[in-house]
Enzyme design. Structure first.
Site, PDB file in Angstrom:
ATOM      1  N   THR A 240     -30.646-102.873  14.016  1.00  0.00           N
ATOM      2  CA  THR A 240     -30.333-101.729  15.062  1.00  0.00           C
ATOM      3  C   THR A 240     -28.800-101.681  15.525  1.00  0.00           C
ATOM      4  O   THR A 240     -28.373-100.111  15.577  1.00  0.00           O
ATOM      5  CB  THR A 240     -31.824-101.032  15.736  1.00  0.00           C
ATOM      6  OG1 THR A 240     -31.987-102.588  16.512  1.00  0.00           O
ATOM      7  CG2 THR A 240     -33.293-100.598  14.666  1.00  0.00           C
ATOM      8  N   THR A 241     -29.129-102.892  15.685  1.00  0.00           N
ATOM      9  CA  THR A 241     -27.231-102.937  16.582  1.00  0.00           C
ATOM     10  C   THR A 241     -26.363-102.829  15.561  1.00  0.00           C
ATOM     11  O   THR A 241     -24.912-102.108  16.001  1.00  0.00           O
ATOM     12  CB  THR A 241     -27.853-104.220  17.285  1.00  0.00           C
ATOM     13  OG1 THR A 241     -28.576-104.506  18.248  1.00  0.00           O
ATOM     14  CG2 THR A 241     -26.726-104.478  18.538  1.00  0.00           C
TER      15      THR A 241
ATOM     16  N   ASP B  83     -40.128-106.801  15.027  1.00  0.00           N
ATOM     17  CA  ASP B  83     -38.480-107.356  14.049  1.00  0.00           C
ATOM     18  C   ASP B  83     -39.259-107.981  12.824  1.00  0.00           C
ATOM     19  O   ASP B  83     -39.090-108.022  11.342  1.00  0.00           O
ATOM     20  CB  ASP B  83     -38.030-108.066  14.450  1.00  0.00           C
ATOM     21  CG  ASP B  83     -37.098-106.788  15.517  1.00  0.00           C
ATOM     22  OD1 ASP B  83     -38.088-105.317  15.991  1.00  0.00           O
ATOM     23  OD2 ASP B  83     -35.845-107.036  15.914  1.00  0.00           O
TER      24      ASP B  83
ATOM     25  N   ASP C 168     -33.166-106.090  21.811  1.00  0.00           N
ATOM     26  CA  ASP C 168     -32.864-104.749  20.511  1.00  0.00           C
ATOM     27  C   ASP C 168     -32.116-103.688  20.989  1.00  0.00           C
ATOM     28  O   ASP C 168     -32.260-102.536  21.953  1.00  0.00           O
ATOM     29  CB  ASP C 168     -34.300-105.004  20.793  1.00  0.00           C
ATOM     30  CG  ASP C 168     -35.158-103.885  18.991  1.00  0.00           C
ATOM     31  OD1 ASP C 168     -34.593-104.543  18.492  1.00  0.00           O
ATOM     32  OD2 ASP C 168     -36.352-103.068  19.386  1.00  0.00           O
TER      33      ASP C 168
HETATM   34  P1  ADP Z   1     -29.267-105.918  14.961  1.00  0.00           P
HETATM   35  O1  ADP Z   1     -30.757-105.104  16.474  1.00  0.00           O
HETATM   36  O2  ADP Z   1     -28.854-106.005  13.981  1.00  0.00           O
HETATM   37  O3  ADP Z   1     -30.792-106.951  14.119  1.00  0.00           O
HETATM   38  P2  ADP Z   1     -29.310-108.441  16.215  1.00  0.00           P
HETATM   39  O4  ADP Z   1     -29.243-109.361  17.830  1.00  0.00           O
HETATM   40  O5  ADP Z   1     -29.832-109.103  15.681  1.00  0.00           O
HETATM   41  O6  ADP Z   1     -29.137-107.111  15.764  1.00  0.00           O
HETATM   42  O7  ADP Z   1     -28.630-109.539  15.246  1.00  0.00           O
HETATM   43  C1  ADP Z   1     -28.058-109.812  14.225  1.00  0.00           C
HETATM   44  C2  ADP Z   1     -27.085-110.290  13.612  1.00  0.00           C
HETATM   45  O8  ADP Z   1     -26.599-111.788  14.105  1.00  0.00           O
HETATM   46  C3  ADP Z   1     -27.560-109.970  12.158  1.00  0.00           C
HETATM   47  O9  ADP Z   1     -25.548-110.398  11.189  1.00  0.00           O
HETATM   48  C4  ADP Z   1     -27.620-112.043  11.619  1.00  0.00           C
HETATM   49  O10 ADP Z   1     -27.188-112.102  10.706  1.00  0.00           O
HETATM   50  C5  ADP Z   1     -26.905-113.095  13.079  1.00  0.00           C
HETATM   51  N1  ADP Z   1     -27.583-113.785  12.745  1.00  0.00           N
HETATM   52  C6  ADP Z   1     -28.725-113.888  13.584  1.00  0.00           C
HETATM   53  N2  ADP Z   1     -28.954-115.653  13.454  1.00  0.00           N
HETATM   54  C7  ADP Z   1     -27.606-116.133  13.446  1.00  0.00           C
HETATM   55  C8  ADP Z   1     -27.565-117.785  13.451  1.00  0.00           C
HETATM   56  N3  ADP Z   1     -28.475-118.160  13.102  1.00  0.00           N
HETATM   57  N4  ADP Z   1     -26.448-117.544  12.550  1.00  0.00           N
HETATM   58  C9  ADP Z   1     -25.552-116.695  12.911  1.00  0.00           C
HETATM   59  N5  ADP Z   1     -25.717-115.245  12.877  1.00  0.00           N
HETATM   60  C10 ADP Z   1     -27.026-115.162  12.711  1.00  0.00           C
HETATM   61 MG    MG Z   2     -32.450-108.358  14.962  1.00  0.00          MG
END
Ligand code: ADP
Ligand code: MG
Length: 548
Positions: free
Chosen positions: A88-89, A381, A55
């Site tokens: 957040t990332t 989340d 996270d």
């Molecule tokens: P953040 O802290 O920004 O939420 P995450 O590590 O949760 O970071 O990653 C979010 C990103 O991963 C988003 O751009 C989301 O659309 C993408 N994402 C999540 N699940 C999938 C999936 N199954 N296939 C493709 N992209 C995904």
């Molecule tokens: Mg996320």
């Protein structure tokens, strides 16, 4: 020299360079965790406590960051977390990339204020484009809400029981949602318990309180319970001033003790007369009172947290009474069942079968402390994104699709603007591609091939071409709506706007003046003080009674 000795000052390009480098370093630190295939980080604090997480905001909060510009990036993550609870990332990575792209423009002698202006224009336009890309969702579209929850928790150590957990989350949010569509996730209590497998996690339509009955003689189960929530001590009142009572004979002592007992009995009688069968007391309950309550068959729990009292009030319809004299039957709430049960060796009170449970609890189970901690973050989340979707009723496709579409449309927009601002808007457009690029990189896919493929898919202008993102199961592009990778609109609008704001703010700084003795050095800084004060809320300490 107008500054005190020891103060340091950096100006112009040096200041800019140093700030941008620091901000980029922060973005790089979290970059590898982005997306479903992102890696985790292990953070060890000064006393050796370990946190394993994926996270963004947790990582940045745990890191001891010193550089002022880097701290601004941490703020980006915190704002994103407060406003949406996810993304957040993304926000931090985009902010870092915006600054990286601006470096190139600065080298070309584009003035920072021109870049800032262009970035602002682009960020504003991005909001319009995102709103245009968004799709409506109904508050009762359980299937889509579940997909949104799933996207939020993918890659966060919850793969095994993803569906089950998301189902729980969506049910919890739809139960606590108010008629007007607002959702306060505070009314979903997340309780973690180590010891069982993740799929034994469950939702309780009601409340779980991590406490036990005060007296073993009290009933373990009360059905059709009338519940009193008391924010007053069931104890003998001590005098506020120091007083000395001189007792000269044993009789006097006896009388004194009897009088004390009589006062407590009075309180207990008042409680019993109100018809309450269960009491949750925020303060203490005296030994003698415990005895009388047990004799009357009343179940009592003491030193309940204030936050739990509020949730109990919402779940049972009781109001919190803060004076013994104010106890009447009108203030009582109801629950079909109040029961003390053992969960992994610890007694907990379950308040269930409430008529209209406007507060619910989730029990999260997992093998070890680190597993449940990360699961809890994932669940938080998911709770937030589902609530945000219910509130805003809008979502977008994920998997890099919105970023690619934004990038393409912003480039078209840049051409209509012209001049030097055009360069900045174009840089903004390219910066957004960092999201699909990083998603691909983290999954071991070739980022260049992926970007080319994605752009081609989006430029095709089919009905659904704008929803094309990265499909990790095939390693190719696919319609993210069909694949069920969806996110609330607010995740994206907030990430773009706070990333742009931070980048602009950092860009506009050309003079850094640091005094030699900063206020933090003498003692703990305000943040450190806040962190200390907030310790009561930390996991593991939840079982401690609140200080009186
Ligand atoms: P953040 O802290 O920004 O939420 P995450 O590590 O949760 O970071 O990653 C979010 C990103 O991963 C988003 O751009 C989301 O659309 C993408 N994402 C999540 N699940 C999938 C999936 N199954 N296939 C493709 N992209 C995904
Ligand atoms: Mg996320």
């Amino acid at each position: 020299m107008i500054l005190k000795e020891g103060s340091s000052r950096t100006r112009g390009r040096d200041a800019q360079g140093s700030n941008i480098a620091a901000a980029k370093a922060v973005a790089n630190a979290v970059r590898t965790t982005l997306g479903p295939k992102g890696m985790d980080k292990m953070l060890v604090d000064t006393i050796g406590d370990v946190v394993i997480t994926n996270d963004g905001v947790t990582i940045l909060k745990e890191m001891d960051i010193e550089h002022p510009a880097a701290k601004m990036m941490v703020e980006v993550a915190k704002t994103q977390d407060d406003e949406v609870g996810d993304g957040t990332t993304t926000a931090v990575v985009v902010a870092g990339e915006l600054l990286k792209r601006s470096e190139y423009l600065l080298e070309q002698d584009v003035h920072p204020t021109v870049i800032a202006h262009g970035y602002r224009m682009a960020a504003e336009k991005a909001q319009t484009i995102l709103n245009d890309l968004a799709i409506d969702i109904k508050a009762d579209d359980i299937k889509m809400l579940k997909k949104i929850a799933e996207t939020a928790i993918t890659g966060k150590g919850s793969e095994v029981a993803k569906e089950k957990l998301c189902e729980l989350v969506v049910r919890a949010v739809t139960l606590v949602a108010d008629e007007d569509g607002t959702v306060d996730t505070d009314y979903v209590k997340v309780e973690k318990k180590v010891g069982a497998s993740v799929d034994e996690s469950e939702m309780i339509e009601g409340m779980i309180i991590d406490k036990e009955r005060v007296h073993p003689g009290m009933p373990k189960l009360v059905t059709d319970a009338t519940i009193l929530l008391l924010n007053a001590a069931v104890e003998f009142k001590k005098t506020e001033v120091d007083a000395e009572i001189s007792i000269t004979s044993p009789d006097q002592l006896q009388m004194f003790l009897e009088e004390e007992e009589k006062m407590i009995r009075n309180i207990v009688d008042k409680i019993i007369a109100s018809g309450a069968k269960v009491i949750f007391c925020q303060k203490g309950i005296d030994d003698i009172a415990q005895h009388y309550l047990a004799k009357a068959g009343v179940m009592a729990v003491r030193r309940v947290k204030k936050s739990d009292m509020e949730k109990l009030a919402r779940a049972t319809g009781a109001s919190v009474v803060s004076s013994i004299d104010a106890i009447t039957s009108d203030e009582l709430g109801k629950a079909g069942r109040v029961e003390e049960k053992k969960v992994s060796g610890e007694e907990m009170i379950f308040v269930t079968e409430c008529d209209n449970p406007k507060a619910v609890s989730l029990i999260i189970r997992g093998g070890t402390e680190h597993v449940v901690d990360e699961l809890e973050r994932a669940i938080e989340d998911a709770l937030r994104v589902v609530s945000v979707s219910v509130e805003d009723k809008k979502f977008v496709a994920g998997g890099g699709a919105p970023e690619i579409e934004l990038s393409l449309r912003l480039r078209d927009y840049a051409a209509t603007v012209g001049g030097r601002a055009q360069l900045a808007i174009e840089a903004f457009a390219s910066a957004l591609e960092i999201i699909p690029r990083t998603l691909a990189e983290n999954a071991g896919l070739d980022p260049i091939d992926m970007l080319v493929e994605l752009r081609a898919a989006h430029e095709k202008k089919g009905a659904n071409s704008k929803y094309y993102g990265i499909d990790f199961s095939t390693g190719s592009t696919a319609d993210m709506l069909k694949a069920g990778v969806v996110e609330p609109l607010r995740v994206k609008t907030q990430a773009v706007s706070s990333a742009a704001e931070a980048a602009v703010m950092i860009l506009r700084i050309d003079d850094v003046i640091a005094s030699s003795s900063r206020p933090g050095e003498g003692g703990p800084s305000p943040e450190e003080m806040a962190a200390m004060g907030g310790m009561g809320g930390m996991g593991g300490m939840g079982g401690m009674p609140p200080m009186m």
